[in-house]
Enzyme design. Structure first.
Site, PDB file in Angstrom:
ATOM      1  N   LYS A  70       9.809 -53.804-101.907  1.00 19.06           N
ATOM      2  CA  LYS A  70      10.907 -53.040-102.509  1.00 19.06           C
ATOM      3  C   LYS A  70      10.428 -51.652-102.922  1.00 19.06           C
ATOM      4  O   LYS A  70      11.075 -50.641-102.619  1.00 19.06           O
ATOM      5  CB  LYS A  70      11.438 -53.767-103.757  1.00 19.06           C
ATOM      6  CG  LYS A  70      12.392 -52.934-104.593  1.00 19.06           C
ATOM      7  CD  LYS A  70      12.839 -53.642-105.841  1.00 19.06           C
ATOM      8  CE  LYS A  70      11.971 -53.387-107.050  1.00 19.06           C
ATOM      9  NZ  LYS A  70      12.107 -52.023-107.624  1.00 19.06           N
ATOM     10  N   ASN A  71       9.288 -51.624-103.615  1.00 25.15           N
ATOM     11  CA  ASN A  71       8.837 -50.354-104.175  1.00 25.15           C
ATOM     12  C   ASN A  71       8.329 -49.385-103.115  1.00 25.15           C
ATOM     13  O   ASN A  71       8.046 -48.234-103.420  1.00 25.15           O
ATOM     14  CB  ASN A  71       7.766 -50.585-105.241  1.00 25.15           C
ATOM     15  CG  ASN A  71       8.370 -51.123-106.526  1.00 25.15           C
ATOM     16  OD1 ASN A  71       9.599 -51.231-106.647  1.00 25.15           O
ATOM     17  ND2 ASN A  71       7.528 -51.469-107.476  1.00 25.15           N
ATOM     18  N   ARG A  93      16.925 -46.657-110.782  1.00 20.30           N
ATOM     19  CA  ARG A  93      16.135 -45.491-111.150  1.00 20.30           C
ATOM     20  C   ARG A  93      15.412 -44.870-109.953  1.00 20.30           C
ATOM     21  O   ARG A  93      15.203 -43.655-109.902  1.00 20.30           O
ATOM     22  CB  ARG A  93      15.118 -45.913-112.210  1.00 20.30           C
ATOM     23  CG  ARG A  93      14.409 -44.764-112.815  1.00 20.30           C
ATOM     24  CD  ARG A  93      13.490 -45.204-113.911  1.00 20.30           C
ATOM     25  NE  ARG A  93      13.107 -44.047-114.697  1.00 20.30           N
ATOM     26  CZ  ARG A  93      12.139 -43.225-114.352  1.00 20.30           C
ATOM     27  NH1 ARG A  93      11.461 -43.425-113.247  1.00 20.30           N
ATOM     28  NH2 ARG A  93      11.858 -42.185-115.110  1.00 20.30           N
ATOM     29  N   ASP A 130      15.910 -49.485-115.867  1.00 17.20           N
ATOM     30  CA  ASP A 130      16.222 -50.895-116.016  1.00 17.20           C
ATOM     31  C   ASP A 130      15.576 -51.500-117.257  1.00 17.20           C
ATOM     32  O   ASP A 130      14.977 -52.548-117.209  1.00 17.20           O
ATOM     33  CB  ASP A 130      15.911 -51.677-114.737  1.00 17.20           C
ATOM     34  CG  ASP A 130      14.433 -51.654-114.359  1.00 17.20           C
ATOM     35  OD1 ASP A 130      14.059 -52.352-113.436  1.00 17.20           O
ATOM     36  OD2 ASP A 130      13.684 -50.943-115.037  1.00 17.20           O
ATOM     37  N   ASP A 187       4.092 -55.108-113.091  1.00 18.41           N
ATOM     38  CA  ASP A 187       5.202 -55.925-112.595  1.00 18.41           C
ATOM     39  C   ASP A 187       4.856 -57.417-112.546  1.00 18.41           C
ATOM     40  O   ASP A 187       5.756 -58.245-112.409  1.00 18.41           O
ATOM     41  CB  ASP A 187       5.628 -55.446-111.198  1.00 18.41           C
ATOM     42  CG  ASP A 187       6.365 -54.109-111.259  1.00 18.41           C
ATOM     43  OD1 ASP A 187       6.588 -53.599-112.382  1.00 18.41           O
ATOM     44  OD2 ASP A 187       6.711 -53.562-110.199  1.00 18.41           O
ATOM     45  N   LEU A 213       1.406 -49.730-119.568  1.00 14.30           N
ATOM     46  CA  LEU A 213       2.250 -48.808-118.807  1.00 14.30           C
ATOM     47  C   LEU A 213       3.640 -48.591-119.390  1.00 14.30           C
ATOM     48  O   LEU A 213       4.148 -47.486-119.379  1.00 14.30           O
ATOM     49  CB  LEU A 213       2.363 -49.267-117.346  1.00 14.30           C
ATOM     50  CG  LEU A 213       1.234 -48.724-116.486  1.00 14.30           C
ATOM     51  CD1 LEU A 213      -0.024 -49.525-116.666  1.00 14.30           C
ATOM     52  CD2 LEU A 213       1.624 -48.689-115.039  1.00 14.30           C
TER      53      LEU A 213
HETATM   54  C1  UD1 Z   1       7.089 -47.725-110.224  1.00 16.72           C
HETATM   55  C2  UD1 Z   1       7.674 -49.044-109.775  1.00 16.72           C
HETATM   56  C3  UD1 Z   1       7.693 -50.037-110.917  1.00 16.72           C
HETATM   57  C4  UD1 Z   1       6.313 -50.172-111.516  1.00 16.72           C
HETATM   58  C5  UD1 Z   1       5.763 -48.797-111.893  1.00 16.72           C
HETATM   59  C6  UD1 Z   1       4.332 -48.850-112.412  1.00 16.72           C
HETATM   60  C7  UD1 Z   1       9.292 -48.382-108.110  1.00 16.72           C
HETATM   61  C8  UD1 Z   1      10.721 -48.330-107.705  1.00 16.72           C
HETATM   62  N1  UD1 Z   1       9.031 -48.832-109.342  1.00 16.72           N
HETATM   63  O1  UD1 Z   1       7.954 -47.186-111.217  1.00 16.72           O
HETATM   64  O2  UD1 Z   1       8.126 -51.303-110.399  1.00 16.72           O
HETATM   65  O3  UD1 Z   1       6.412 -50.983-112.672  1.00 16.72           O
HETATM   66  O4  UD1 Z   1       5.788 -47.936-110.747  1.00 16.72           O
HETATM   67  O5  UD1 Z   1       3.493 -49.465-111.496  1.00 16.72           O
HETATM   68  O6  UD1 Z   1       8.404 -48.075-107.334  1.00 16.72           O
HETATM   69  N2  UD1 Z   1       5.986 -41.285-116.822  1.00 16.72           N
HETATM   70  C9  UD1 Z   1       6.076 -40.132-117.555  1.00 16.72           C
HETATM   71  N3  UD1 Z   1       6.463 -38.974-116.940  1.00 16.72           N
HETATM   72  C10 UD1 Z   1       6.766 -38.933-115.621  1.00 16.72           C
HETATM   73  C11 UD1 Z   1       6.681 -40.133-114.872  1.00 16.72           C
HETATM   74  C12 UD1 Z   1       6.287 -41.291-115.499  1.00 16.72           C
HETATM   75  O7  UD1 Z   1       5.824 -40.128-118.758  1.00 16.72           O
HETATM   76  O8  UD1 Z   1       7.108 -37.863-115.127  1.00 16.72           O
HETATM   77  C13 UD1 Z   1       5.569 -42.537-117.509  1.00 16.72           C
HETATM   78  C14 UD1 Z   1       6.728 -43.470-117.625  1.00 16.72           C
HETATM   79  O9  UD1 Z   1       7.440 -43.219-118.794  1.00 16.72           O
HETATM   80  C15 UD1 Z   1       6.054 -44.832-117.651  1.00 16.72           C
HETATM   81  C16 UD1 Z   1       4.809 -44.636-116.816  1.00 16.72           C
HETATM   82  O10 UD1 Z   1       4.631 -43.225-116.722  1.00 16.72           O
HETATM   83  O11 UD1 Z   1       5.690 -45.179-118.943  1.00 16.72           O
HETATM   84  C17 UD1 Z   1       4.856 -45.262-115.448  1.00 16.72           C
HETATM   85  O12 UD1 Z   1       5.815 -44.628-114.655  1.00 16.72           O
HETATM   86  P1  UD1 Z   1       5.681 -44.497-113.068  1.00 16.72           P
HETATM   87  O13 UD1 Z   1       4.278 -44.805-112.648  1.00 16.72           O
HETATM   88  O14 UD1 Z   1       6.287 -43.190-112.669  1.00 16.72           O
HETATM   89  O15 UD1 Z   1       6.586 -45.689-112.579  1.00 16.72           O
HETATM   90  P2  UD1 Z   1       7.848 -45.655-111.667  1.00 16.72           P
HETATM   91  O16 UD1 Z   1       7.568 -44.820-110.443  1.00 16.72           O
HETATM   92  O17 UD1 Z   1       9.040 -45.352-112.471  1.00 16.72           O
END
Ligand code: UD1
Length: 444
Positions: free
Chosen positions: A33-34, A105, A129, A319, A341
């Site tokens: 999915k991701n 998202r 979510d 996850d 995280l």
């Molecule tokens: C992706 C995955 C999700 C997984 C996560 C971490 C998808 C669709 N989802 O989510 O299943 O749990 O990676 O492995 O691929 N953050 C910031 N600023 C930013 C971006 C992120 O502060 O600009 C923080 C977020 O608040 C969060 C953390 O970084 O606490 C992780 O986010 P990120 O690694 O970006 O996860 P996703 O891409 O949203």
């Protein structure tokens, strides 16, 4: 006089698990999915037909398909062959509506491709979510470094590239965000000049995206490392690509084996993407062995307690944290789980308490004292993985566990009930009609 039957509200879907079965059999792992959601977004970078193989039939793929259609692409997903064709026209739209971004998202991953290809994008700011706050600051900072103007207008993130398009830049991510790495990588492929992305995420799904982009004609160095170097090209071409297997689904079946003390052949799972997970399962007493087409997990009669801390890849994946917590709840001894995280992922812990788990949540830690078994109860899924983990926990709970919030599970699993039934579990899904007199106090 006979009282009239209570009128009923539209049904509430739930998954009902009767605990006590020891799983035995084979479970399949589709594409991740991701990864697929980002690969679909990446198709926007090129005109023509991108063909993706191994695409799972899950709600999030339907949402991304709808988003791409609204941008002007034609999208056909054939569930039987797991093939998804995205046909992108020469002209595409630039707006991703709140309705879709709110539902998923990962819609934010069209931001980089649209800004790179069209020079502009309007993407609704996501809600997400319900697993903790998730900023977008790293996405925004990176695009700004590449020359884009970015601001928020009426709930939309609006980007505008300079007249000549995005240009290369040196970007250092303060945290290895998966989503920011992907957006900036996609944006850089069509930028003018060299972009160096440092401190990037190294998840297998990022490698998969790099592989697709390179096949499309992008120039990307440093695959699999925390430093990606991208030399922008003028245009990319549409290609055919097979999605990397879903390591979180594979991990789900692995934990289902461990929790029930059963044996599951995880067909299509890649053990090399689950290094830390396999280590923790072995430490808990499971046997984990690679086989030609995946791997096999044999669960222990009673797991040993192990400590688990989530970290960016190759650390233990956030996850799979709810599954590790479910296993710890059944362990012989006490363990500590640390979530590094996301903030609110322990909502799941409180649902697990409803199943009788003995645990204490303290900030980003959970102390779990294992018990020989759990006891079935109605519980509520707060996100995709929490929902699946409650079903897995229910397999080792006495009596019946009713998991509500099933829609979350459908976002990430093709058919969790069919898969677990194939392993011998007593699991079904139904729609419970709710008499509204029971809800009178709530609704009135
Ligand atoms: C992706 C995955 C999700 C997984 C996560 C971490 C998808 C669709 N989802 O989510 O299943 O749990 O990676 O492995 O691929 N953050 C910031 N600023 C930013 C971006 C992120 O502060 O600009 C923080 C977020 O608040 C969060 C953390 O970084 O606490 C992780 O986010 P990120 O690694 O970006 O996860 P996703 O891409 O949203």
């Amino acid at each position: 006089m006979t009282p009239a039957a209570a009128p009923t509200l539209p049904g509430v879907e739930r998954i009902i698990v009767t605990g006590g079965t020891v799983l035995d059999g084979t479970a399949d792992v589709p594409g991740a999915k991701n990864s697929v959601l980002k690969l679909m977004a990446a198709s926007l970078l090129a005109e023509g037909r991108t063909v993706l193989e191994g695409v799972p039939t899950i709600v999030d793929v339907r949402i991304m398909a709808e988003l791409l259609r609204r941008l002007g692409a034609e999208v056909e997903h054939d569930a039987a062959s797991r093939t998804c064709v995205v046909d992108v026209p020469a002209e595409v739209g630039h707006r991703a509506d709140y309705e879709l971004v709110r539902a998923m998202r990962a819609s934010i991953s069209v931001l980089g491709p649209l800004t790179a290809r069209l020079g502009r994008a309007d993407v609704a700011v996501p809600g997400g979510d319900a697993i903790g706050s998730r900023g977008l600051d790293l996405h925004v900072e990176g695009l700004r470094a590449m020359g884009a103007e970015v601001h928020v207008d009426h709930g939309y993130l609006v980007t505008q590239a300079p007249p000549g398009g995005l240009h290369g830049a040196d970007v250092h991510l303060a945290f290895p965000s998966v989503g920011a790495t992907e957006n900036l990588l996609m944006a850089a492929t069509l930028a003018d000049g060299r972009t160096t992305l440092q401190g990037v995420a190294r998840e297998p799904e990022i490698d998969d995206l790099v592989d697709l982009l390179v096949a499309m004609g992008a120039q990307v160095g440093g695959r699999g490392t925390s430093r990606l170097v991208v030399d922008g090209v003028r245009r990319l071409g549409a290609v055919r690509h097979t999605v990397v297997p879903d390591r979180v689904v594979a991990g789900t079946w692995a934990y289902a084996a461990a929790v029930t003390g059963g044996r599951v052949h995880v067909r299509g799972g890649r053990l090399e993407h689950l290094g830390m997970v396999a280590d923790k399962l072995r430490a808990a007493g499971a046997e984990v062995d690679a086989v030609a087409d995946g791997f096999v997990v044999r669960g222990p009669r009673r797991p040993r307690a192990v400590d688990v801390a989530t970290l960016p890849y190759p650390g233990f994946p956030t996850d799979l944290q709810p599954f590790a917590l479910a296993l710890a709840a059944l362990a012989d001894g006490s363990g500590v789980l640390t979530e590094n995280l996301f903030e609110a992922r322990f909502r799941f812990a409180h649902e697990l308490e409803r199943l009788g788990a003995d645990l204490v949540v303290d900030g980003s830690h959970v102390l779990v004292r294992g018990r020989p078994s759990l006891s079935g109860a109605p519980v509520e899924a707060s996100d995709i993985r929490a929902g699946a983990a409650l079903v897995v926990a229910g397999l080792r709970a006495e009596g019946t566990t009713e998991v509500h919030g099933v829609a979350h599970v459908d976002r990430g699993y093709e058919d969790v009930v069919a898969s677990l039934r194939g392993l011998g579990a007593d699991v079904r899904r139904d729609v419970a009609a709710v008499p509204d007199e029971r809800l009178g106090g709530v609704l009135g």
